[in-house]
Design a protein around this motif. Structure first.
Motif, mmCIF file in Angstrom:
data_model
loop_
_atom_site.group_PDB
_atom_site.id
_atom_site.type_symbol
_atom_site.label_atom_id
_atom_site.label_comp_id
_atom_site.label_asym_id
_atom_site.label_seq_id
_atom_site.Cartn_x
_atom_site.Cartn_y
_atom_site.Cartn_z
ATOM 1 N N LYS A 15 -3.224 13.744 3.274
ATOM 2 C CA LYS A 15 -2.106 13.820 2.332
ATOM 3 C C LYS A 15 -1.759 12.427 1.810
ATOM 4 O O LYS A 15 -1.546 11.506 2.601
ATOM 5 N N HIS A 16 -1.687 12.309 0.484
ATOM 6 C CA HIS A 16 -1.333 11.035 -0.151
ATOM 7 C C HIS A 16 0.147 11.018 -0.515
ATOM 8 O O HIS A 16 0.667 12.020 -0.986
ATOM 9 N N PHE A 17 0.763 9.867 -0.344
ATOM 10 C CA PHE A 17 2.151 9.698 -0.758
ATOM 11 C C PHE A 17 2.198 8.559 -1.770
ATOM 12 O O PHE A 17 2.768 7.494 -1.539
ATOM 13 N N SER A 43 -5.651 1.758 -5.003
ATOM 14 C CA SER A 43 -6.728 2.675 -5.409
ATOM 15 C C SER A 43 -7.139 3.614 -4.266
ATOM 16 O O SER A 43 -8.235 4.177 -4.288
ATOM 17 N N HIS A 44 -6.269 3.747 -3.273
ATOM 18 C CA HIS A 44 -6.448 4.705 -2.162
ATOM 19 C C HIS A 44 -7.529 4.287 -1.164
ATOM 20 O O HIS A 44 -7.993 5.119 -0.385
ATOM 21 N N ILE A 45 -7.937 3.014 -1.196
ATOM 22 C CA ILE A 45 -8.936 2.517 -0.249
ATOM 23 C C ILE A 45 -8.212 1.845 0.918
ATOM 24 O O ILE A 45 -7.357 0.978 0.698
ATOM 25 N N GLY A 58 0.851 -1.188 0.000
ATOM 26 C CA GLY A 58 0.000 0.000 0.000
ATOM 27 C C GLY A 58 0.878 1.226 0.000
ATOM 28 O O GLY A 58 2.102 1.116 -0.064
ATOM 29 N N HIS A 59 0.244 2.408 0.017
ATOM 30 C CA HIS A 59 1.033 3.637 0.145
ATOM 31 C C HIS A 59 0.511 4.437 1.337
ATOM 32 O O HIS A 59 -0.614 4.263 1.791
ATOM 33 N N HIS A 60 1.398 5.289 1.828
ATOM 34 C CA HIS A 60 1.109 6.028 3.063
ATOM 35 C C HIS A 60 0.182 7.221 2.838
ATOM 36 O O HIS A 60 0.206 7.859 1.787
ATOM 37 N N HIS A 61 -0.599 7.518 3.865
ATOM 38 C CA HIS A 61 -1.413 8.733 3.924
ATOM 39 C C HIS A 61 -1.221 9.330 5.303
ATOM 40 O O HIS A 61 -1.194 8.598 6.296
ATOM 41 N N LEU A 62 -1.073 10.620 5.341
ATOM 42 C CA LEU A 62 -0.942 11.311 6.628
ATOM 43 C C LEU A 62 -2.215 12.118 6.866
ATOM 44 O O LEU A 62 -2.587 12.973 6.054
HETATM 45 CU CU LIG Z 1 -3.615 7.512 -1.760
#
Ligand SMILES: [Cu+2]
Length: 146
Positions: A100-102, A128-130, A74-78
């Motif tokens: 914030k999406h990384f 997909s940011h879920i 996955g990718h990080h979100h702050l």
């Molecule tokens: Cu994202």
């Protein structure tokens, strides 16, 4: 190879359409048990001067850029000064000053915030940011920007 790729893309699209037809929301990606995210270099109650560095720790999973579908990544979100509702946790994370999406696969960021108390929380999400199920999310910490 190009034909195989387009067949695979076609099958993927069919599968995606079937998934959309089967349920109103796209299914969340499963996370492996024990996976966790944490802020490496800051803890609850810390005082910082802005801009400051936030380092993203992840264990039990890997980081992949947004758009890259790979198991157990996955990718990080702050999340800054905000909380996710149960409903929001099943949808793509919105993108704004507090979410914030990384998506490049970054594992740290410089953050600029006005003086005062702020909450920070990390949330991993799939290609997909879920957010995953169960969610891979750190405990929120409160810091003071001097
Ligand atoms: Cu994202």
């Amino acid at each position: 190879m190009a034909i195989m790729a387009s067949i695979r893309t076609g099958l993927f699209l069919l599968a995606s359409l079937a998934a959309i037809a089967a349920s109103p929301a796209r299914a969340q990606t499963a996370s492996p048990s024990g996976a966790k995210v944490y802020i490496i270099n800051l803890k609850d109650g810390d005082e910082v001067t802005s801009p400051f560095l936030v380092q993203f720790g992840l264990s039990g999973m890997g980081v992949a850029p947004a758009g890259v579908e790979k198991p157990n990544t996955g990718h990080h979100h702050l999340l800054i000064d905000t909380k996710m509702t149960d409903e929001e946790m099943k949808q793509p994370i919105s993108s704004d000053d507090t979410h914030k999406h990384f998506g490049g696969g970054q594992t740290e960021a410089m953050v600029t915030l006005p003086p005062g108390k702020h909450t920070l929380q990390l949330l991993l999400a799939d290609w997909s940011h879920i957010p995953h199920s169960p969610p891979v999310m750190s405990e929120p910490i409160t810091i003071t920007v001097k």
